[in-house]
Design a protein around this motif. Sequence first.
Motif, PDB file in Angstrom:
ATOM      1  N   VAL A 249     -58.502  60.553  54.237  1.00  0.00           N
ATOM      2  CA  VAL A 249     -57.387  60.977  55.089  1.00  0.00           C
ATOM      3  C   VAL A 249     -56.310  59.902  55.092  1.00  0.00           C
ATOM      4  N   PHE A 250     -56.739  58.648  55.228  1.00  0.00           N
ATOM      5  CA  PHE A 250     -55.828  57.511  55.176  1.00  0.00           C
ATOM      6  C   PHE A 250     -55.032  57.541  53.867  1.00  0.00           C
ATOM      7  N   GLY A 251     -55.750  57.757  52.763  1.00  0.00           N
ATOM      8  CA  GLY A 251     -55.099  57.790  51.456  1.00  0.00           C
ATOM      9  C   GLY A 251     -54.088  58.916  51.331  1.00  0.00           C
ATOM     10  N   VAL A 252     -54.415  60.080  51.875  1.00  0.00           N
ATOM     11  CA  VAL A 252     -53.478  61.211  51.833  1.00  0.00           C
ATOM     12  C   VAL A 252     -52.165  60.843  52.517  1.00  0.00           C
ATOM     13  N   MET A 253     -52.245  60.214  53.686  1.00  0.00           N
ATOM     14  CA  MET A 253     -51.026  59.858  54.423  1.00  0.00           C
ATOM     15  C   MET A 253     -50.195  58.833  53.658  1.00  0.00           C
ATOM     16  N   VAL A 254     -50.832  57.778  53.187  1.00  0.00           N
ATOM     17  CA  VAL A 254     -50.095  56.701  52.509  1.00  0.00           C
ATOM     18  C   VAL A 254     -49.481  57.206  51.203  1.00  0.00           C
ATOM     19  N   GLU A 255     -50.259  57.949  50.422  1.00  0.00           N
ATOM     20  CA  GLU A 255     -49.740  58.456  49.150  1.00  0.00           C
ATOM     21  C   GLU A 255     -48.593  59.436  49.365  1.00  0.00           C
ATOM     22  N   ASP A 256     -48.661  60.229  50.433  1.00  0.00           N
ATOM     23  CA  ASP A 256     -47.589  61.171  50.738  1.00  0.00           C
ATOM     24  C   ASP A 256     -46.291  60.425  51.055  1.00  0.00           C
ATOM     25  N   VAL A 257     -46.372  59.393  51.882  1.00  0.00           N
ATOM     26  CA  VAL A 257     -45.187  58.610  52.242  1.00  0.00           C
ATOM     27  C   VAL A 257     -44.550  58.000  50.998  1.00  0.00           C
ATOM     28  N   ILE A 258     -45.372  57.412  50.140  1.00  0.00           N
ATOM     29  CA  ILE A 258     -44.848  56.763  48.933  1.00  0.00           C
ATOM     30  C   ILE A 258     -44.187  57.790  48.014  1.00  0.00           C
ATOM     31  N   ALA A 259     -44.819  58.928  47.817  1.00  0.00           N
ATOM     32  CA  ALA A 259     -44.265  59.952  46.924  1.00  0.00           C
ATOM     33  C   ALA A 259     -42.939  60.492  47.455  1.00  0.00           C
ATOM     34  N   VAL A 260     -42.887  60.784  48.753  1.00  0.00           N
ATOM     35  CA  VAL A 260     -41.663  61.315  49.348  1.00  0.00           C
ATOM     36  C   VAL A 260     -40.541  60.289  49.268  1.00  0.00           C
ATOM     37  N   ALA A 261     -40.847  59.035  49.590  1.00  0.00           N
ATOM     38  CA  ALA A 261     -39.823  57.989  49.561  1.00  0.00           C
ATOM     39  C   ALA A 261     -39.304  57.771  48.145  1.00  0.00           C
ATOM     40  N   LYS A 262     -40.192  57.747  47.157  1.00  0.00           N
ATOM     41  CA  LYS A 262     -39.751  57.553  45.777  1.00  0.00           C
ATOM     42  C   LYS A 262     -38.806  58.668  45.337  1.00  0.00           C
ATOM     43  N   ASN A 263     -39.153  59.911  45.670  1.00  0.00           N
ATOM     44  CA  ASN A 263     -38.306  61.043  45.294  1.00  0.00           C
ATOM     45  C   ASN A 263     -36.932  60.955  45.960  1.00  0.00           C
ATOM     46  N   ARG A 264     -36.920  60.621  47.239  1.00  0.00           N
ATOM     47  CA  ARG A 264     -35.646  60.557  47.964  1.00  0.00           C
ATOM     48  C   ARG A 264     -34.800  59.391  47.479  1.00  0.00           C
ATOM     49  N   LEU A 265     -35.429  58.258  47.229  1.00  0.00           N
ATOM     50  CA  LEU A 265     -34.681  57.088  46.765  1.00  0.00           C
ATOM     51  C   LEU A 265     -34.110  57.320  45.368  1.00  0.00           C
ATOM     52  N   GLU A 266     -34.883  57.978  44.506  1.00  0.00           N
ATOM     53  CA  GLU A 266     -34.383  58.277  43.159  1.00  0.00           C
ATOM     54  C   GLU A 266     -33.249  59.300  43.208  1.00  0.00           C
ATOM     55  N   SER A 267     -33.303  60.215  44.172  1.00  0.00           N
ATOM     56  CA  SER A 267     -32.258  61.225  44.293  1.00  0.00           C
ATOM     57  C   SER A 267     -30.973  60.653  44.888  1.00  0.00           C
ATOM     58  N   LEU A 268     -31.103  59.838  45.944  1.00  0.00           N
ATOM     59  CA  LEU A 268     -29.926  59.324  46.649  1.00  0.00           C
ATOM     60  C   LEU A 268     -29.356  58.058  46.015  1.00  0.00           C
ATOM     61  N   ARG A 269     -30.206  57.317  45.330  1.00  0.00           N
ATOM     62  CA  ARG A 269     -29.808  56.097  44.631  1.00  0.00           C
ATOM     63  C   ARG A 269     -28.968  55.130  45.490  1.00  0.00           C
ATOM     64  N   PRO A 270     -29.482  54.713  46.635  1.00  0.00           N
ATOM     65  CA  PRO A 270     -28.732  53.717  47.429  1.00  0.00           C
ATOM     66  C   PRO A 270     -28.648  52.397  46.672  1.00  0.00           C
ATOM     67  N   ARG A 271     -27.515  51.723  46.795  1.00  0.00           N
ATOM     68  CA  ARG A 271     -27.293  50.479  46.064  1.00  0.00           C
ATOM     69  C   ARG A 271     -27.350  49.254  46.964  1.00  0.00           C
TER      70      ARG A 271
END
Length: 382
Positions: A249-271
């Motif tokens: 369960v712990f792994g599901v939460m952490v992996e979800d946060v990382i995946a969502v953040a990576k997708n959003r950061l790659e899409s928005l590309r903050p500098r």
Amino acid sequence: MLQPYACNPEASRGRRFAESYSTFRTPFQRDRDRIIHSSAFRRLKHKTQVFVEHEGDYYRTRLTHTIEVAQVARTIAGALGLNTDLAEAVALAHDLGHPPFGHTGEDALALLMEPYGGFDHNAQALRIVTRLERHYADFDGLNLTWETLEGIAKHNGPVAQPWNYALAEVNAQWDLELGTNASAEAQVAAVADDCAYNHHDLHDGLRAGLFTESDLCELPVLGECFATVDKLYPGLDPMRRRHEALRRVFGVMVEDVIAVAKNRLESLRPRHVDEIRAMQGPIIRFSKPLYQNIKAIKGFLFTRMYRAPSVVVERQRVTGIVNALFPLFLERPELLPEDWQADVARARAKGNSELARTVLDYVAGMTDRFAIQEHQRLFGAD
């Protein structure tokens, strides 16, 4: 390698009181170390997470919870190319302002402090690291960097109005830009807090006998994790089965946060980190489906654990302790220890509100066991 939207220690906004740059540690590493060596951090060992500290050696305390949050924060921050030292520093400091008896003690003190500017544990953490820790020759507090103070103040989101006197006082001395988001590192610390307590409260509730594994199997995420363990390890020892399922369960939460953040950061590309601060809402968060599942888990914990009859009885008992100690010290501040009397004298000269804040600093700094001992000493109560 730090991403361009990470907080770079070499570009830190610095400290309120200038210090020479360390040869061996970055500014954020020094912040982390000062927090670990603070008196307030040590007192977390004997402060409530859910169960009062004396109820059992296997339950989490504020200290063990904080260590778990820091570990998760470093993992997520590292995976996202953020500054792991800053994420860890904010995580280690996020609960420094908690009074004895956890949220029960906070609720009691918030009511008692309503006439004097209120009480909030995040604001109290700022007061601790900027004023109440008094170990350094050149300044009160820990003289943390702007970025760490910002993270403590805003890790749960922007603050529309600094209604709490402690938060307003710090912000008046050094503008923390309360209306913006915190850095991505501070947002990581906040999500790590959610991951840690949702995981370990399930552990502690099972150990306390407030619910069973069968109850948990009815919940989203948990049911799937237990089913996976049963398929991979049929007939597994019950305690190993419990631990194996909950760590997934712990792994599901952490992996979800990382995946969502990576997708959003790659899409928005903050500098730059200031682009993170200017965004509409946090960039570090759970996916919408998992967030809904976590809401269901939190609802279960609220009913079956946080409001369980045995926990409610203890909540009432410790609320009575806080409700007795605070008014007594406010009426008779000479009962505070000798090394607090200079503060008492200064506060009295400024009026009742300042005296109440000094009494609050003392009571909020108590550990569970010390508050119970003081109540027994002063009121003769068992």
